[in-house]
Write a protein that holds these residues in place. Structure first.
Motif, PDB file in Angstrom:
ATOM      1  N   ASP A   7      35.830 -30.871 -46.879  1.00  0.00           N
ATOM      2  CA  ASP A   7      34.357 -31.652 -46.971  1.00  0.00           C
ATOM      3  C   ASP A   7      34.797 -33.029 -47.017  1.00  0.00           C
ATOM      4  N   ASP A  14      34.633 -37.161 -45.504  1.00  0.00           N
ATOM      5  CA  ASP A  14      33.792 -38.272 -44.638  1.00  0.00           C
ATOM      6  C   ASP A  14      34.066 -38.332 -43.475  1.00  0.00           C
ATOM      7  N   LEU A  29      36.025 -36.579 -41.543  1.00  0.00           N
ATOM      8  CA  LEU A  29      35.778 -35.513 -40.459  1.00  0.00           C
ATOM      9  C   LEU A  29      34.385 -35.302 -39.989  1.00  0.00           C
ATOM     10  N   LYS A  30      33.350 -36.080 -40.822  1.00  0.00           N
ATOM     11  CA  LYS A  30      32.046 -35.771 -40.376  1.00  0.00           C
ATOM     12  C   LYS A  30      31.698 -36.992 -39.662  1.00  0.00           C
ATOM     13  N   THR A  31      32.640 -38.250 -39.296  1.00  0.00           N
ATOM     14  CA  THR A  31      32.172 -39.267 -38.662  1.00  0.00           C
ATOM     15  C   THR A  31      32.244 -38.945 -37.168  1.00  0.00           C
ATOM     16  N   LYS A  32      31.428 -39.415 -36.157  1.00  0.00           N
ATOM     17  CA  LYS A  32      31.574 -39.068 -34.974  1.00  0.00           C
ATOM     18  C   LYS A  32      32.670 -39.744 -34.099  1.00  0.00           C
ATOM     19  N   ARG A  58      29.975 -36.227 -31.474  1.00  0.00           N
ATOM     20  CA  ARG A  58      29.812 -34.997 -32.430  1.00  0.00           C
ATOM     21  C   ARG A  58      30.765 -35.374 -33.266  1.00  0.00           C
ATOM     22  N   THR A  59      31.127 -34.678 -34.553  1.00  0.00           N
ATOM     23  CA  THR A  59      31.660 -35.098 -35.661  1.00  0.00           C
ATOM     24  C   THR A  59      33.327 -34.733 -35.293  1.00  0.00           C
ATOM     25  N   GLU A 100      34.280 -31.082 -35.405  1.00  0.00           N
ATOM     26  CA  GLU A 100      33.558 -30.326 -34.175  1.00  0.00           C
ATOM     27  C   GLU A 100      34.124 -30.511 -32.938  1.00  0.00           C
TER      28      GLU A 100
END
Length: 195
Positions: A40, A42, A44-47, A71-72, A75
């Motif tokens: 969890d 940040d 890895l959540k950035t496009k 996408r992130t 993903e």
């Protein structure tokens, strides 16, 4: 967003390779319900755009990527890993027996930067050998080379000629309507003692 080592933690490569390996394992073993451990975080959540390459006994075994972030990062790596293993049309889908002996490379790409392409000389003057990956678009013709492809060219002119050829254009072709963009990439490789 331009990827720089300072905006990703030291464990980035190890984490992305583990995510890619987990995604392929889950695809090859759908009945086992493999859980991919995605931290969890940040970053890895950035496009972001990524590229995943598979090497089996030192030879290319599949390669797929995204040139634009949509996408992130987590993903994108998972999707590209599965596509490299199962949907690269140059190869048959990766088999269970090959997977353990297959090494994974993951690249994180910067945003695309359009170049001035009024003429080929202007375009060539903007290239940074060994640094830039390139995309080329002209009508229905498209191609891209990661920065590592510079090792197969003597100079910028040859690199661009090969990119045009890959797109299905003559190596000496030019038109002011050619669209070329550059990007950089940071690459991590799974070492020989892994997996």
């Amino acid at each position: 967003m331009h990827p720089h080592p300072q905006d990703m933690p030291p464990e980035t490569g190890q984490t992305l390779i583990a995510i890619a390996r987990g995604a392929i394992a889950r695809q090859l073993n759908p009945e086992t319900h493999i859980d991919i451990n995605v931290p969890d975080a940040d970053w890895l959540k950035t496009k972001r755009a990524s590229y995943v390459t598979l090497l089996h006994e030192g030879r290319l075994r599949g390669s797929t990527g995204s040139l634009q972030a949509h996408r992130t990062l987590a993903e994108d790596v998972m999707s590209n890993a599965v596509a490299a293993a199962c949907r690269d049309l140059r190869f048959k889908p990766l088999g269970h027996d090959e997977f353990a002996r297959t090494r994974i490379e993951v690249c994180v790409l910067s945003a695309l930067e359009e170049l001035q392409t009024a003429d080929e000389a202007t375009t060539l003057a903007q290239l940074r050998p060994g640094i830039d990956g390139l995309t080329l678009e002209y009508g229905r013709h498209r191609s891209s080379f990661l920065p590592e492809m510079w090792s197969q060219s003597e100079d910028a002119a040859e690199f661009l000629a090969q990119l045009k050829y890959r797109a299905g254009l003559p190596p000496d072709f030019w038109s002011p309507e050619v669209r070329i963009a550059r990007y950089t990439a940071i690459k991590w490789q799974e070492n020989e003692s892994s997996p």
